[in-house]
Motif scaffolding. Structure first.
Motif, short mmCIF file in Angstrom:
data_model
loop_
_atom_site.label_atom_id
_atom_site.label_comp_id
_atom_site.label_asym_id
_atom_site.label_seq_id
_atom_site.Cartn_x
_atom_site.Cartn_y
_atom_site.Cartn_z
N UNK A 223 70.90 53.04 -51.41
CA UNK A 223 69.62 52.37 -51.20
C UNK A 223 68.97 52.94 -49.93
N UNK A 224 67.78 53.55 -50.07
CA UNK A 224 67.09 54.13 -48.92
C UNK A 224 65.88 53.29 -48.50
N UNK A 225 65.63 52.18 -49.20
CA UNK A 225 64.56 51.28 -48.80
C UNK A 225 63.16 51.74 -49.17
N UNK B 202 59.61 54.18 -54.33
CA UNK B 202 59.43 55.31 -55.24
C UNK B 202 60.70 56.12 -55.38
N UNK B 203 61.43 56.31 -54.29
CA UNK B 203 62.67 57.09 -54.35
C UNK B 203 63.76 56.29 -55.03
N UNK B 204 63.91 55.03 -54.69
CA UNK B 204 64.95 54.19 -55.31
C UNK B 204 64.80 54.11 -56.82
N UNK B 205 63.56 53.99 -57.31
CA UNK B 205 63.34 53.75 -58.74
C UNK B 205 63.21 55.03 -59.54
N UNK B 206 62.56 56.06 -58.98
CA UNK B 206 62.24 57.26 -59.75
C UNK B 206 63.11 58.46 -59.42
N UNK C 249 56.39 50.18 -42.59
CA UNK C 249 57.37 49.16 -42.17
C UNK C 249 57.74 48.23 -43.32
N UNK C 250 57.36 48.58 -44.54
CA UNK C 250 57.73 47.79 -45.71
C UNK C 250 59.09 48.25 -46.23
N UNK C 251 59.92 47.29 -46.60
CA UNK C 251 61.26 47.60 -47.10
C UNK C 251 61.40 47.05 -48.51
N UNK C 252 61.81 47.91 -49.44
CA UNK C 252 62.06 47.49 -50.83
C UNK C 252 63.45 47.99 -51.22
N UNK C 253 64.35 47.08 -51.50
CA UNK C 253 65.72 47.50 -51.79
C UNK C 253 65.86 48.08 -53.19
N UNK C 254 67.04 48.55 -53.51
CA UNK C 254 67.27 49.29 -54.75
C UNK C 254 67.06 48.41 -55.98
N UNK C 255 67.66 47.23 -56.02
CA UNK C 255 67.53 46.39 -57.21
C UNK C 255 66.10 45.92 -57.41
N UNK C 256 65.40 45.59 -56.33
CA UNK C 256 64.00 45.17 -56.45
C UNK C 256 63.14 46.32 -56.96
N UNK C 257 63.41 47.53 -56.49
CA UNK C 257 62.65 48.70 -56.94
C UNK C 257 62.82 48.91 -58.44
N UNK C 258 64.05 48.78 -58.92
CA UNK C 258 64.32 48.97 -60.35
C UNK C 258 63.66 47.87 -61.19
#
Length: 467
Positions: free
Chosen positions: A164-166, A169-173, A441-450
């Motif tokens: 998870x890089x936060x 776009x990277x986490x999901x795609x 400064x926005x953080x989106x974790x791996x599961x939320x991104x998916x």
């Protein structure tokens, strides 16, 4: 002096009082530690040609570190980079001011010992492993060297666990796996340093090692304080070898950052290695190779550069099953945004994926400015389920379709109903753009991104198995 003291050591205690002999031995050890005794063979400086120093009277190997005595009791550090007959070719890793013909050249035995350990977290080092942050000496529990032992490729653990890089776009795609080596390809000024900082703050890695190689001096402090921030620096080690540092220092800085990442990996840690930039490491290699007389090949880069790039990159990655990992992001500068630049083309082939940043998107205020069509993660299919892959491919298809017809849409030449796929792309465009953009400064974790990707693409996909 040395021979006299040596004879004194062999003399029986009956020829000298014990306290006097003890004092002589103590003085001898102090002189030896200070380097004032010629216990190692030394040579003399005979020629300076550009950046290359030539010395005679030495029988030493390639890569040996040396000390050259200069005027005013100064000492200049150097390293053996080649040979010219019986002359040794050296390159200084500091200012050569004050060197004179006949200056004494003394080799330093052993490898350079680098402080290592969790005590380094929050510290900033230079290319030689010395502190830059004025926070006192490095009091560490262990040491390492610049050269790591290679791992048998058959003993490496496979890249199967996502990191998870936060960044949504990277986490999901372009899902990144633990132990993957990724390239961040970009021209100047399109947001690569900001993207690195987002990953440094938001990743779930145990330790972060940041290598700022060849950066402008102003950007070093800016990156540490404004982009990485106090939160990211708390579990990070920063190695800074700015643009005004000698080529050897920049090369050593890249190797030092990699060596520290390897050390933490062997302690069972999951490490994120961020190196900005691999291109400037290659430029430093080119500077040394050309100065030593190696002929240029592709656009002025000697062949040795393309041999040393994979040697550095391959040191990252997973260790054995159940061990630590080094997930690496290397930035690659594309001259004139040209993806066929020799360094960009070479590194693309040796990495596990590449994320390309688009100047066109950056100029539109679209950050992170990731070019979906030019980017890929080769390890993603091994870590995500088939449903997420369907969503990813559909998003890229719709975005590609919209981009190819964007000019016609802008001038009003697009007629709804003539192309069903384009109709879907137009409908989905606003949602896709909102999904791809993310604040610094926005953080989106791996599961939320998916989950967000699935919700975004569900209306545009036929159910699995439908005709």
């Amino acid at each position: 002096m040395g021979s006299l003291l040596a004879r004194g050591q062999e003399t029986s205690a009956c020829f000298a009082p014990l306290p006097a002999l003890t004092r002589l031995r103590t003085l001898y050890k102090r002189l030896q530690a200070a380097g004032d005794l010629p216990l190692q063979p030394s040579g003399s400086l005979v020629r300076v040609r550009g950046l290359i120093l030539e010395a005679q009277g030495l029988d030493i190997s390639l890569g040996t570190r040396c000390i050259i005595s200069a005027e005013g009791h100064r000492r200049v550090a150097a390293e053996v980079v080649g040979f010219n007959g019986d002359h040794v070719q050296l390159m200084a890793s500091g200012d050569m001011q004050g060197l004179a013909p006949g200056a004494r050249v003394s080799p330093i035995p052993g490898d350079l010992r680098i402080p290592a350990g969790m005590e380094l977290c929050g510290r900033v080092l230079d290319g030689s492993g010395k502190p830059l942050d004025n926070l006192g000496p490095l009091l560490t529990s262990a040491f390492t060297t610049l050269t790591g032992a290679p791992i048998n490729p058959l003993e490496r653990a496979l890249v199967r666990k996502p990191l998870d890089v936060g960044v949504r776009a990277i986490n999901a795609l372009f899902t990144v796996g633990r132990g993957a080596r990724m390239g961040l390809f970009a021209g100047s000024g399109v947001g690569k340093s900001v993207l690195l900082g987002m990953m440094a703050r938001n990743t779930d890695a145990d330790v972060i090692v940041v290598g700022l190689i060849g950066e402008r001096g102003r950007e070093v402090k800016e990156f540490i304080e404004d982009i990485v921030g106090e939160e990211g620096l708390r579990r990070a080690v920063v190695v800074a070898a700015p643009a005004d540092a000698p080529a050897l220092t920049r090369i050593r800085g890249a190797r030092l950052a990699t060596a520290l990442a390897e050390y933490f990996r062997y302690q069972g840690k999951h490490v994120l290695l961020l190196m900005d930039s691999l291109t400037r490491y290659a430029l430093a290699l080119r500077e040394v190779a050309l100065a030593a007389g190696e002929p240029p090949a592709a656009r002025g880069f000697p062949p040795s550069v393309f041999a040393k790039l994979p040697a550095l990159v391959e040191r990252a990655g997973n260790s054995w099953d159940g061990g630590g990992s080094v997930t690496a992001f290397y930035t690659i500068l594309m001259e004139g945004d040209d993806q066929q630049d020799p360094i960009a083309d070479n590194t693309r082939a040796i990495l596990d994926g590449h994320i390309v940043l688009s100047r066109r998107l950056a100029e539109q205020g679209h950050f992170p400015a990731i070019d979906l069509q030019a980017s890929i993660s080769r390890v993603m299919p091994n870590m995500v389920d088939a449903e997420q892959l369907r969503h990813m491919y559909k998003l890229k298809e719709l975005q590609s379709r919209y981009t190819s017809q964007q000019d016609l849409i802008a001038v009003g030449a697009y007629t709804p109903g003539s192309d069903p796929t384009l109709d879907l792309a137009v409908q989905a465009h606003a949602g896709i753009r909102s999904f791809l953009c993310q604040g610094m400064h926005e953080v989106v974790n791996l599961s939320t991104s998916q989950d967000m990707l699935g919700q975004l693409m569900a209306p545009y996909l036929q159910p699995t198995g439908a005709a």
